[in-house]
Design a protein around this motif. Sequence first.
Motif, mmCIF file in Angstrom:
data_model
loop_
_atom_site.group_PDB
_atom_site.id
_atom_site.type_symbol
_atom_site.label_atom_id
_atom_site.label_comp_id
_atom_site.label_asym_id
_atom_site.label_seq_id
_atom_site.Cartn_x
_atom_site.Cartn_y
_atom_site.Cartn_z
ATOM 1 N N THR A 1 -31.079 -14.377 80.366
ATOM 2 C CA THR A 1 -31.910 -14.995 79.559
ATOM 3 C C THR A 1 -30.370 -15.829 78.256
ATOM 4 O O THR A 1 -31.052 -16.689 77.963
ATOM 5 C CB THR A 1 -32.680 -14.357 78.587
ATOM 6 N N ASP A 2 -29.019 -15.407 78.402
ATOM 7 C CA ASP A 2 -28.164 -15.737 78.112
ATOM 8 C C ASP A 2 -27.235 -15.690 78.913
ATOM 9 O O ASP A 2 -26.525 -14.790 79.731
ATOM 10 C CB ASP A 2 -28.130 -14.434 76.698
ATOM 11 N N GLY A 3 -26.383 -17.300 79.365
ATOM 12 C CA GLY A 3 -26.010 -17.828 80.056
ATOM 13 C C GLY A 3 -24.542 -16.943 80.159
ATOM 14 O O GLY A 3 -24.077 -16.413 80.612
ATOM 15 N N SER A 4 -23.446 -16.467 78.745
ATOM 16 C CA SER A 4 -22.405 -15.682 78.672
ATOM 17 C C SER A 4 -22.988 -14.771 78.966
ATOM 18 O O SER A 4 -21.702 -14.235 79.020
ATOM 19 C CB SER A 4 -22.873 -15.979 76.627
ATOM 20 N N VAL A 5 -23.816 -14.117 78.627
ATOM 21 C CA VAL A 5 -24.046 -12.486 79.127
ATOM 22 C C VAL A 5 -24.123 -12.425 80.635
ATOM 23 O O VAL A 5 -23.163 -11.640 81.231
ATOM 24 C CB VAL A 5 -25.447 -11.476 78.652
ATOM 25 N N ALA A 6 -24.813 -13.271 81.321
ATOM 26 C CA ALA A 6 -24.502 -13.442 83.114
ATOM 27 C C ALA A 6 -22.945 -13.625 83.105
ATOM 28 O O ALA A 6 -22.032 -12.839 83.817
ATOM 29 C CB ALA A 6 -25.465 -14.525 83.329
ATOM 30 N N ARG A 7 -22.179 -14.801 82.622
ATOM 31 C CA ARG A 7 -20.818 -14.289 82.877
ATOM 32 C C ARG A 7 -20.149 -13.163 82.516
ATOM 33 O O ARG A 7 -19.211 -12.770 83.887
ATOM 34 C CB ARG A 7 -20.631 -15.700 81.674
ATOM 35 N N ILE A 8 -20.450 -12.161 81.032
ATOM 36 C CA ILE A 8 -19.998 -11.170 81.705
ATOM 37 C C ILE A 8 -19.853 -10.192 82.565
ATOM 38 O O ILE A 8 -19.044 -9.298 83.047
ATOM 39 C CB ILE A 8 -20.727 -10.573 80.018
ATOM 40 N N LYS A 9 -21.057 -9.955 83.037
ATOM 41 C CA LYS A 9 -21.629 -9.543 83.613
ATOM 42 C C LYS A 9 -20.782 -9.604 85.233
ATOM 43 O O LYS A 9 -20.368 -8.907 85.829
ATOM 44 C CB LYS A 9 -23.576 -9.063 83.926
ATOM 45 N N LEU A 10 -21.612 -10.554 85.427
ATOM 46 C CA LEU A 10 -20.571 -11.133 86.845
ATOM 47 C C LEU A 10 -19.048 -10.938 86.606
ATOM 48 O O LEU A 10 -18.447 -10.782 87.816
ATOM 49 C CB LEU A 10 -20.394 -12.603 87.227
ATOM 50 N N ALA A 11 -18.255 -10.700 85.412
ATOM 51 C CA ALA A 11 -16.833 -10.705 85.063
ATOM 52 C C ALA A 11 -16.319 -9.452 85.470
ATOM 53 O O ALA A 11 -15.188 -8.540 86.395
ATOM 54 C CB ALA A 11 -15.748 -10.831 84.414
ATOM 55 N N TRP A 12 -17.337 -8.491 84.510
ATOM 56 C CA TRP A 12 -17.683 -6.726 85.762
ATOM 57 C C TRP A 12 -17.829 -6.765 86.629
ATOM 58 O O TRP A 12 -17.155 -6.515 87.463
ATOM 59 C CB TRP A 12 -19.096 -6.104 85.229
ATOM 60 N N TRP A 13 -18.916 -7.020 87.525
ATOM 61 C CA TRP A 13 -18.372 -6.883 89.294
ATOM 62 C C TRP A 13 -17.736 -7.177 90.094
ATOM 63 O O TRP A 13 -16.661 -7.147 90.678
ATOM 64 C CB TRP A 13 -19.431 -8.043 89.649
ATOM 65 N N ARG A 14 -16.987 -8.895 89.367
ATOM 66 C CA ARG A 14 -15.940 -8.764 89.873
ATOM 67 C C ARG A 14 -14.527 -7.296 89.815
ATOM 68 O O ARG A 14 -13.667 -7.838 91.117
ATOM 69 C CB ARG A 14 -14.826 -10.610 89.243
#
Length: 277
Positions: A51-64
Amino acid sequence: MSPDEYCQQKTVQSGSSFYYSFLFLEPARRRAITALYAFCREVDDTVDEATDGSVARIKLAWWRTEVSTMYKGTPTHPVTQALQPHVATYRLEEQHLQAIIDGMEMDLDQSRYLDYAGLTRYCWHVAGVVGILSASIFGYTQPQTLAYAEKLGLAFQLTNIIRDVGEDARKGRIYLPVNELQQFGVTAADLLNSRHSEKFEALMRFQTERAQKMYDEALALLPKEDRRAQRPGLMMAAIYRTLLDEIARDGYHVLSQRISLTPLRKLWLAWKTYVRS
């Protein structure tokens, strides 16, 4: 629950048509493709459920970071733990897994595509590269098989876009190119408000014909030497092309409903393709 069991559960719960093609694989390849699919689902859900784009970016960075960690031999997530043993066996390249994450991040940056060239770039990241990885797991002897798999992945994604036009619009995303909407006289508001019309049907007929052509082009690239190994992709092509036929037969009423095939029909199509291929 073991990492393999986690991936199996993730795959089954998704209800994806891909699951039916996995059933016909030998155990080792089935575990590998199931782990790859679970990885795709995890990173996709990171964006879709946020629901929050910034949170999604943090999670995608974790996946990287997690993907890089997996290639160093110390994965921490059940999905990467399940996938890691297959990386060397099937020559799965880190850059391809990172490209999938790039594609998911594109959904955070862009909700419209001006033309088909821009859409194709997105489709390559979220589907074309998945086709390449999948073909590596299924097995191949001819380099041209990877070109087939890449194009088949694009065809699958075009099919998903057609099927999910209404659902995606309700999420604020329109993947149909802007210049093609203009060409057929369909507005973004028509999609957002589920306004079905003859113009919309013509637009979707155009999209469907392009997707079917993409399947034809992909299958023409598959060398006969690898046809047997690549049967899972052929099964999926049979299922997805039948889905396109159903969507057309229903008059392209995809704005207000999600058209799908029954599990039994998917299994029948997969089995029939397995036998014939």
